[in-house]
Design a protein around this motif. Structure first.
Motif, short mmCIF file in Angstrom:
data_model
loop_
_atom_site.label_atom_id
_atom_site.label_comp_id
_atom_site.label_asym_id
_atom_site.label_seq_id
_atom_site.Cartn_x
_atom_site.Cartn_y
_atom_site.Cartn_z
N ASP A 158 0.84 -1.21 0.00
CA ASP A 158 0.00 0.00 0.00
C ASP A 158 0.87 1.26 0.00
O ASP A 158 0.60 2.21 -0.74
N ASP A 159 1.93 1.25 0.81
CA ASP A 159 2.82 2.41 0.84
C ASP A 159 3.55 2.57 -0.50
O ASP A 159 3.75 3.70 -0.97
N VAL A 191 2.45 1.65 -3.49
CA VAL A 191 1.49 2.17 -4.46
C VAL A 191 1.23 3.65 -4.23
O VAL A 191 1.15 4.45 -5.17
N ARG A 192 1.14 4.03 -2.96
CA ARG A 192 0.90 5.45 -2.64
C ARG A 192 2.07 6.31 -3.11
O ARG A 192 1.87 7.40 -3.67
N THR A 193 3.27 5.81 -2.92
CA THR A 193 4.44 6.57 -3.39
C THR A 193 4.44 6.71 -4.90
O THR A 193 4.77 7.76 -5.45
N ARG A 247 1.84 6.76 -6.86
CA ARG A 247 0.84 7.77 -7.24
C ARG A 247 1.36 9.19 -7.01
O ARG A 247 1.11 10.09 -7.81
N ASP A 248 2.08 9.37 -5.90
CA ASP A 248 2.63 10.69 -5.62
C ASP A 248 3.61 11.13 -6.71
O ASP A 248 3.77 12.33 -6.96
N THR A 258 -8.94 -3.93 -2.45
CA THR A 258 -8.85 -2.47 -2.34
C THR A 258 -8.49 -1.91 -3.67
O THR A 258 -7.70 -2.48 -4.39
N GLY A 299 -7.45 1.73 -5.68
CA GLY A 299 -7.04 3.12 -5.55
C GLY A 299 -7.01 3.77 -6.90
O GLY A 299 -6.35 3.26 -7.80
N ASP A 301 -6.07 7.03 -9.27
CA ASP A 301 -5.14 8.14 -9.32
C ASP A 301 -5.85 9.43 -8.93
O ASP A 301 -6.92 9.74 -9.45
#
Length: 424
Positions: free
Chosen positions: A284-285, A287-289, A291-292, A418, A420, A422
């Motif tokens: 999850d972290d 994937v979040r990175t 996207r950032d 889950t 996510g 963009d």
């Protein structure tokens, strides 16, 4: 007879035999039919000069200038021996001029051929000055014939030599590029193996520290609660076996089944030596990175999540990390779909991206595909099936299937799917 001079001697002998046969046939059968009369003495001079001219070809590569000069001189004799109504020019002048074209640069070969044509025409005019009715016409005719023969053959030889040099340069360049690519792949594999070994060290250290703590607890429980002590010993045995299995896997890879060790190959992967080793719980972290950083990523998890071996946990995480990095470099702006499925007998991972929405950076277009080499190495290490290739829509897909052998008990609560989108 494999030397240069020996091969040229064989060529000269063959040309001599062919020249003798053709001139004999011409003088005996063709000349009378055409009404040409050649007395026996001149016929013998003609055949002898033409055969010696062919034999001179044995010098064509060891002494090319001398060979060309002798051929020109003997051609004057051949031309003077035949009637003025006929012209005889054998193969030897063409072979000698061709050889000059192959051995010398064009700026040297073409003047030599031109000089040969002028020398032959001058020699023929000097020998037959009293026989020709019109010296100027005869001179121009001999000069044109010689120029066409010598310059044409020299030009062909120069072209052939240039083409050969070009092919040699292409072959050398291809060999250099192949050697550089192999070195790059070896360096990448060495770096990936060094990184895997470093990660396994952290995993093993984690398990061994837990085993030490558990052994201390067993030592205190062995008299008060023998059953709990036995359970602790069983846990220690299981952890030790798992750690040893992982060590054997990595040691087998690092011994190098097919790739030589590359000194300093791990340089460039040491930027985070002291950081904790990540795993699937950190997806999850990750994937979040991504996207950032501007990559539209969708992450889907299916099935009850369960634990896999520590080295497999790290390997799967690193594969997702590499796929996201490749998509960002080679398909900027393309949507990425990450799917992690816990099936009854395997853990399946698939990372796919669509076609790029803008042109990749020049540095990314020149990549050598070593990321795929590293992912394949990791898949082999953990015994997983690995497949990578283009998709029908113009994107790229990486699939990894890790057999587990049985439906392990879930490590925690059921992992819900889950998604996510963009934020853009």
């Amino acid at each position: 007879m494999t030397g240069r001079f020996a091969r040229d001697c064989l060529l000269a002998a063959g040309v001599t035999v062919a020249t003798f046969a053709m001139l004999t046939t011409f003088l005996r059968f063709a000349a009378p039919v055409e009404g040409l009369s050649v007395d026996p003495a001149r016929a013998r001079v003609l055949v002898a000069a033409a055969c010696v001219q062919a034999l001179v070809l044995c010098l064509r590569r060891v002494r090319p200038r001398l060979c060309l000069g002798l051929v020109v001189g003997l051609q004057v004799v051949v031309t003077a021996a035949v009637p003025s109504e006929a012209t005889v020019r054998g193969v030897a002048p063409l072979v000698a001029a061709y050889t000059v074209g192959t051995l010398f640069p064009a700026r040297t070969a073409l003047p030599l051929a031109g000089a040969a044509a002028v020398a032959e025409a001058s020699g023929v005019i000097a020998v037959t000055a009293g026989m020709a009715p019109d010296i100027l016409v005869a001179a121009l005719g001999h000069l044109a014939s010689g120029a066409l023969s010598y310059l044409g053959a020299t030009f062909v030889g120069s072209y052939v030599a240039t083409h050969r040099r070009y092919l040699e340069l292409v072959r050398v360049r291809a060999d250099d590029e192949l050697r550089a690519h192999r070195d790059k792949v070896r360096a990448a594999i060495g770096a990936e193996r060094a990184r895997m070994a470093r990660e396994l060290h952290d995993v093993a250290a984690h398990h061994l520290s837990g085993m030490v703590v558990q052994a201390a607890a067993v030592e205190r429980l062995i008299d008060r609660d023998p059953a709990a002590a036995k359970a602790g010993v069983a846990w220690i045995r299981g952890q030790g076996k798992e750690t040893l299995d992982n060590l054997r896997l990595v040691v087998g890879v690092l011994r190098g089944r097919s790739v030589d060790r590359v000194d300093g190959a791990s340089a460039g992967h040491d930027d985070d030596n002291n950081a904790p080793v990540p795993g699937l719980v950190s997806l999850d972290d990750l994937v979040r990175t991504a996207r950032d950083l501007g990559t539209p990523v969708e992450f889907v998890g299916e099935g009850p999540r369960r634990e896999v071996s520590p080295i497999a946990d790290v390997a799967l995480y690193r594969m997702v990390q590499e796929c996201l990095s490749n998509a960002r470099q080679h398909a900027p702006g393309a949507p990425v779909h990450v799917e992690l499925r816990f099936l009854p007998r395997e853990v399946a991972l698939r990372v796919s991206n669509g076609p790029p929405t803008r042109a990749p950076e020049p540095a990314a277009r020149t990549g050598g595909g070593v990321g795929l080499v590293g992912m394949r190495e990791r898949a082999q290490l953990i015994g997983a099936r690995f497949d990578a290739g283009p998709t029908p829509t113009g994107g790229w897909s990486v699939t990894v299937a890790l057999p587990t052998g049985r439906d392990d008990a879930p490590a925690g609560s059921t992992a819900t799917a889950t998604k996510g989108e963009d934020p853009a």
